[in-house]
Design an enzyme around this catalytic site. Structure first.
Site, PDB file in Angstrom:
ATOM      1  N   HIS A 205     -12.140   3.121  11.967  1.00 31.51           N
ATOM      2  CA  HIS A 205     -12.088   3.130  10.504  1.00 31.51           C
ATOM      3  C   HIS A 205     -12.941   2.060   9.828  1.00 31.51           C
ATOM      4  CE1 HIS A 205      -9.262  -0.189  11.102  1.00 31.51           C
ATOM      5  NE2 HIS A 205      -9.454  -0.498   9.842  1.00 31.51           N
TER       6      HIS A 205
HETATM    7  C1  UD1 Z   1      -7.916  -1.389   4.871  1.00 32.22           C
HETATM    8  C2  UD1 Z   1      -8.257  -2.865   5.065  1.00 32.22           C
HETATM    9  C3  UD1 Z   1      -8.549  -3.129   6.537  1.00 32.22           C
HETATM   10  C4  UD1 Z   1      -7.437  -2.614   7.425  1.00 32.22           C
HETATM   11  C5  UD1 Z   1      -7.168  -1.160   7.114  1.00 32.22           C
HETATM   12  C6  UD1 Z   1      -6.031  -0.621   7.940  1.00 32.22           C
HETATM   13  C7  UD1 Z   1      -9.447  -4.024   3.220  1.00 32.22           C
HETATM   14  C8  UD1 Z   1     -10.771  -4.486   2.746  1.00 32.22           C
HETATM   15  N1  UD1 Z   1      -9.477  -3.232   4.322  1.00 32.22           N
HETATM   16  O1  UD1 Z   1      -9.069  -0.639   5.214  1.00 32.22           O
HETATM   17  O2  UD1 Z   1      -8.675  -4.521   6.723  1.00 32.22           O
HETATM   18  O3  UD1 Z   1      -7.822  -2.774   8.780  1.00 32.22           O
HETATM   19  O4  UD1 Z   1      -6.841  -1.039   5.719  1.00 32.22           O
HETATM   20  O5  UD1 Z   1      -5.887   0.771   7.807  1.00 32.22           O
HETATM   21  O6  UD1 Z   1      -8.446  -4.366   2.645  1.00 32.22           O
HETATM   22  N2  UD1 Z   1      -7.592   6.244   1.699  1.00 32.22           N
HETATM   23  C9  UD1 Z   1      -6.815   7.371   1.594  1.00 32.22           C
HETATM   24  N3  UD1 Z   1      -5.452   7.209   1.524  1.00 32.22           N
HETATM   25  C10 UD1 Z   1      -4.847   5.987   1.541  1.00 32.22           C
HETATM   26  C11 UD1 Z   1      -5.668   4.845   1.612  1.00 32.22           C
HETATM   27  C12 UD1 Z   1      -7.027   4.991   1.704  1.00 32.22           C
HETATM   28  O7  UD1 Z   1      -7.300   8.488   1.582  1.00 32.22           O
HETATM   29  O8  UD1 Z   1      -3.612   5.913   1.491  1.00 32.22           O
HETATM   30  C13 UD1 Z   1      -9.060   6.419   1.824  1.00 32.22           C
HETATM   31  C14 UD1 Z   1      -9.790   6.367   0.500  1.00 32.22           C
HETATM   32  O9  UD1 Z   1     -10.898   7.200   0.599  1.00 32.22           O
HETATM   33  C15 UD1 Z   1     -10.226   4.905   0.441  1.00 32.22           C
HETATM   34  C16 UD1 Z   1     -10.554   4.621   1.889  1.00 32.22           C
HETATM   35  O10 UD1 Z   1      -9.571   5.359   2.635  1.00 32.22           O
HETATM   36  O11 UD1 Z   1     -11.317   4.698  -0.396  1.00 32.22           O
HETATM   37  C17 UD1 Z   1     -10.508   3.176   2.268  1.00 32.22           C
HETATM   38  O12 UD1 Z   1      -9.237   2.597   1.948  1.00 32.22           O
HETATM   39  P1  UD1 Z   1      -9.108   1.010   1.733  1.00 32.22           P
HETATM   40  O13 UD1 Z   1      -7.694   0.647   1.517  1.00 32.22           O
HETATM   41  O14 UD1 Z   1     -10.119   0.552   0.727  1.00 32.22           O
HETATM   42  O15 UD1 Z   1      -9.614   0.408   3.102  1.00 32.22           O
HETATM   43  P2  UD1 Z   1      -9.266   0.808   4.610  1.00 32.22           P
HETATM   44  O16 UD1 Z   1     -10.499   1.355   5.218  1.00 32.22           O
HETATM   45  O17 UD1 Z   1      -8.009   1.602   4.695  1.00 32.22           O
END
Ligand code: UD1
Length: 365
Positions: A205
């Site tokens: 991820h």
């Molecule tokens: C986040 C953390 C990372 C952690 C990871 C665990 C930051 C910068 N990153 O990364 O350190 O290892 O969580 O999973 O804080 N999305 C969904 N549903 C959700 C959440 C996210 O579809 O419930 C998708 C969206 O497209 C979003 C993308 O995932 O833009 C990224 O989500 P985000 O929370 O920004 O970062 P992670 O990659 O999950």
């Protein structure tokens, strides 16, 4: 003592489970704030249900967004929450945007901040998590380090007087869950009709792996060439990026699957031949379960897993296939992440160090 935990992303809920249980045992007043960074039920609700975590008291509902927008929305929402509650401690977890937002909001309101999992470093400034951890460590009043290596990093940065080694709280929960699923079958094995020890479990991820289409193709091609099936538990970020790049995941021996709830993940990991991941938590969990791990990153914060021979760092391409297919390492009884009682130590340390109303402001140190 009133402690306010601020969490928002999947790995933080696992750590919160250990803390919430220890705080309940010690009758500590505990308020849980969920920022809403992760909102899909499989990334959030199932952890609260399966791990018996108290429901969040406050939900900020921030959701996804660019780093600035997401972190900024949390900062704005936390001001009122902190002003209305004035806890003795704000406890922040790990290295996500929710961590740095809560640390910054609290420190500016002169509310003491404790950082759980302090002192981890990748020294890779391309990782958003590296900025989050460094900034949080320097803002916080109390640094709860999981290992000696983490405490050494904090000492190098002049922070040793705020540091206490407490062990790793993720270990507490992992050992509990491992014992509760011991003897039960692997959900992945059953669903996909795979033989015992005859598959690899993968998660990917990190932006450095998902955001470049060419690298992602090479990564998937490498996993497809591994001689036994590789089941990839696809995080929503990976699914979103594949859609954006027009990339199909399934190919060769690579099979895509939706993420698993925590007990199902651990049960499936226990019966796997190996773990392939770029997650910090999962490479450590693999070590604790004594399942070999291959980490698709140039470096790791959990250096003990590599030094003890249970984790190998590899880049997409032939080296990755070779690393995944390497023989199982020699067994070890080393316990670099503690004995599964870290959360109890956190409760003790916070209680001992709570500034009394008559002591000067924690920030006037
Ligand atoms: C986040 C953390 C990372 C952690 C990871 C665990 C930051 C910068 N990153 O990364 O350190 O290892 O969580 O999973 O804080 N999305 C969904 N549903 C959700 C959440 C996210 O579809 O419930 C998708 C969206 O497209 C979003 C993308 O995932 O833009 C990224 O989500 P985000 O929370 O920004 O970062 P992670 O990659 O999950």
């Amino acid at each position: 003592m009133h402690v306010m935990s601020v969490v928002g992303a999947r790995p933080q809920f696992v750590k919160l489970a250990a803390i919430d249980k220890a705080f309940r045992n010690d009758s500590i007043h505990h308020t849980i704030v969920h920022t809403g960074q992760h909102y899909d039920p499989l990334l959030s609700d199932v952890f609260f249900e399966d791990l018996g975590i108290s429901a969040p008291d406050i939900h900020l509902g921030v959701g996804s967004g660019s780093h600035g927008k997401q972190t900024g929305a949390m900062l704005a929402a936390l001001d009122d929450v902190l002003a209305n509650n004035r806890p003795d401690w704000v406890l922040v977890y790990g290295d996500t945007n929710s961590t740095v937002a809560a640390a910054l909001a609290a420190v500016k309101m002169h509310i003491p901040v404790a950082h759980l999992e302090a002192g981890l470093r990748s020294f890779n400034r391309r990782m958003p998590e590296e900025h989050n951890r460094v900034l949080t460590d320097h803002a916080a009043d109390l640094l709860l380090a999981p290992t000696q290596v983490a405490a050494d990093h904090l000492a190098t940065e002049g922070l040793s007087d705020r540091t206490v080694i407490v062990g790793d709280v993720m270990t507490d929960i992992l050992l509990d869950v491992r014992d509760s699923v011991a003897g039960s079958p692997s959900p992945i094995m059953e669903e996909l009709a795979l033989p015992e020890g005859g598959y690899h479990l993968a998660t990917i991820h990190r932006p450095d792996n998902t955001d470049d289409a060419q690298r992602l193709e090479l990564l998937f091609d490498s996993l497809a060439r591994v001689s036994q099936p590789v089941v990839l538990l696809a995080h929503p970020r990976l699914v979103a990026k594949c859609k954006e790049h027009g990339i199909e995941i399934n190919r060769g021996n690579l099979v895509v699957h939706s993420p698993l709830a925590y007990p199902e993940l651990i049960a499936s990991a226990l019966h796997a031949r190996s773990i392939i991941t770029d997650s910090g938590g999962l490479q450590k969990e693999a070590f604790l379960l004594r399942v070999p791990a291959t980490t698709v990153r140039p470096e790791t914060e959990w250096v003990e897993t590599v030094e003890l021979g249970w984790n190998v760092l590899a880049q997409p391409g032939p080296d990755l296939v070779k690393a995944v297919e390497r023989p199982r390492p020699a067994d070890t009884h080393a316990t670099p992440y503690g004995d599964g009682h870290a959360a109890r130590t956190v409760a003790e340390v916070l209680t001992e160090r709570t500034p009394s109303p008559s002591t000067p402001d924690a920030h006037s140190r």
